[in-house]
Design a protein around this motif. Structure first.
Motif, PDB file in Angstrom:
ATOM      1  N   LYS A 104       5.212 -15.693   3.641  1.00  0.00           N
ATOM      2  CA  LYS A 104       5.267 -17.113   3.276  1.00  0.00           C
ATOM      3  C   LYS A 104       3.886 -17.712   3.079  1.00  0.00           C
ATOM      4  O   LYS A 104       3.724 -18.674   2.323  1.00  0.00           O
ATOM      5  CB  LYS A 104       6.033 -17.909   4.337  1.00  0.00           C
ATOM      6  CG  LYS A 104       7.552 -17.719   4.258  1.00  0.00           C
ATOM      7  CD  LYS A 104       8.251 -18.679   5.201  1.00  0.00           C
ATOM      8  CE  LYS A 104       9.774 -18.584   5.033  1.00  0.00           C
ATOM      9  NZ  LYS A 104      10.480 -19.559   5.897  1.00  0.00           N
ATOM     10  N   SER A 105       2.898 -17.205   3.786  1.00  0.00           N
ATOM     11  CA  SER A 105       1.572 -17.811   3.692  1.00  0.00           C
ATOM     12  C   SER A 105       0.482 -16.786   3.984  1.00  0.00           C
ATOM     13  O   SER A 105       0.552 -16.063   4.974  1.00  0.00           O
ATOM     14  CB  SER A 105       1.433 -18.975   4.673  1.00  0.00           C
ATOM     15  OG  SER A 105       0.107 -19.461   4.674  1.00  0.00           O
TER      16      SER A 105
ATOM     17  N   ASN B  80      -2.488 -17.790   4.571  1.00  0.00           N
ATOM     18  CA  ASN B  80      -3.490 -18.556   5.318  1.00  0.00           C
ATOM     19  C   ASN B  80      -3.313 -18.475   6.830  1.00  0.00           C
ATOM     20  O   ASN B  80      -4.014 -19.151   7.561  1.00  0.00           O
ATOM     21  CB  ASN B  80      -3.451 -20.027   4.881  1.00  0.00           C
ATOM     22  CG  ASN B  80      -3.815 -20.193   3.418  1.00  0.00           C
ATOM     23  OD1 ASN B  80      -4.688 -19.497   2.929  1.00  0.00           O
ATOM     24  ND2 ASN B  80      -3.124 -21.081   2.728  1.00  0.00           N
TER      25      ASN B  80
END
Length: 351
Positions: free
Chosen positions: A22-23, A25
């Motif tokens: 999903k990310s 980061n």
């Protein structure tokens, strides 16, 4: 995100995968006491970078217990092992001795305590030796009874077999382990013994050395097994009552295990890539042969007395080595005589 004891959630890897997808980061660190659970997971094999925390060498022990930093000594010793150049290591050895001498908290018995009870943070918070040994035995039992059952094929009977194998190894001379003999001792199949040994290695309680030679020789000959640290062997020996306990022969067994475990841990460190073998020769064989890539073999003998010199000289001639290394109790400082380098066990443990 830092997630400790992640193995408690059986779907920890799936959760990590979902977050990762999903990310980009979010940086995640998953830690856990169950090495097996973290090792055997296909969901994250392509996404994760694995870092194994190996037992403490003496350098790490001193940093943790006394906040003494002698990391340069470790680097100079590594250079000595792989180049045969002793100058920097001799200088670092002298500096390290001065630092320890001038440390008011440092005890003259500290290294012997590390040798028999160290390798883990248990010793940094000084407890009784009996308590430390009991803790180490308890840790090995928990690995077998709590971690190994997470693998479906491990029955309660094989948990018992795993404990018996550990105690069997604690009482034996380091040597080639014949699976057939061990299977007869346990009254089980050789295939089952191999499966248990493989799992014990994945828990990092044990590791093995193969014989030096071609692939055919390594397949035919049995492997030698060592404990992750001599302190585990010492704790189990104390628990079951080793008849050699307190003798020079017993100290030699622990010393060989210490050298093996330090070499094994070093081989698993970043930017260090070499193989550890045992010498399969029948006569005058040394304890270890190490080789980096396709470079020359470096023979290492562990023990004491003139026997070490005869064996290391034979290995140097047998394998065409530039030099050999002796780790022996009767040498207090690094020295080099012709093509043989002598190192004390205490100094070697800084590696």
């Amino acid at each position: 995100m830092f997630i400790d004891e992640s193995q408690i959630d059986k779907n920890w890897a799936l959760s990590g995968k979902v977050i990762y997808d999903k990310s980009y980061n979010i940086f995640m660190i998953f830690t856990g006491s169950s090495a097996l659970h973290l090792e055997n997971n296909a969901d994250l094999s392509r996404r994760m970078r694995k870092k194994s925390l190996m037992p403490l060498n003496y350098t790490g022990h001193l940093k943790l217990k006394y906040d003494i930093n002698v990391s340069n000594f470790s680097n100079d010793l590594k250079d000595l092992i792989f180049t045969g150049n002793i100058e920097n290591a001799v200088t670092s050895e002298f500096k390290a001795e001065n630092i320890l001498t001038n440390c008011l908290d440092y005890s003259s018995t500290d290294w012997n305590e590390y040798f028999k009870f160290g390798g883990f943070p248990l010793l940094s918070n000084k407890k009784s030796y009996r308590e430390i040994s009991d803790n180490l035995v308890e840790i090995t039992d928990e690995v077998v009874t709590k971690d190994m059952p997470q693998i479906k094929e491990i029955s309660s009977k094989n948990q018992s077999n795993a404990k018996r194998i550990l105690r069997y190894l604690a009482l034996q001379q380091p040597g080639e382990l014949t699976q057939a003999n061990l299977a007869k001792y346990l009254k089980t199949s050789a295939a089952n013994v191999n499966k248990i040994l493989d799992l014990l290695e994945k828990t990092y309680l044990l590791f093995h050395c193969e014989p030096y030679g071609g692939s055919a020789k390594r397949v035919k000959r049995s492997w030698k097994y060592y404990f992750a640290t001599p302190s585990i062997r010492h704790a189990l020996s104390n628990k079951v009552g080793n008849p050699l306990f307190g003798t020079d022969s017993y100290e030699g067994l622990l010393l060989e295990n210490m050298v093996a475990s330090i070499l094994f841990n070093l081989s698993n460190k970043q930017f260090t890539d070499f193989k550890i073998y045992y010498d399969g020769n029948k006569k005058r064989n040394v304890d270890f042969l190490i080789q980096k890539d396709s470079e020359n073999i470096i023979p290492i003998e562990v023990g004491r007395g003139n026997k070490c010199k005869l064996q290391i000289k034979h290995a140097i001639n047998e394998y065409g080595c530039e030099y050999g290394i002796v780790v022996a109790n009767n040498y207090s400082h690094i020295k080099k005589e012709d093509d043989v380098i002598y190192i004390s066990p205490k100094t070697f443990s800084f590696l």
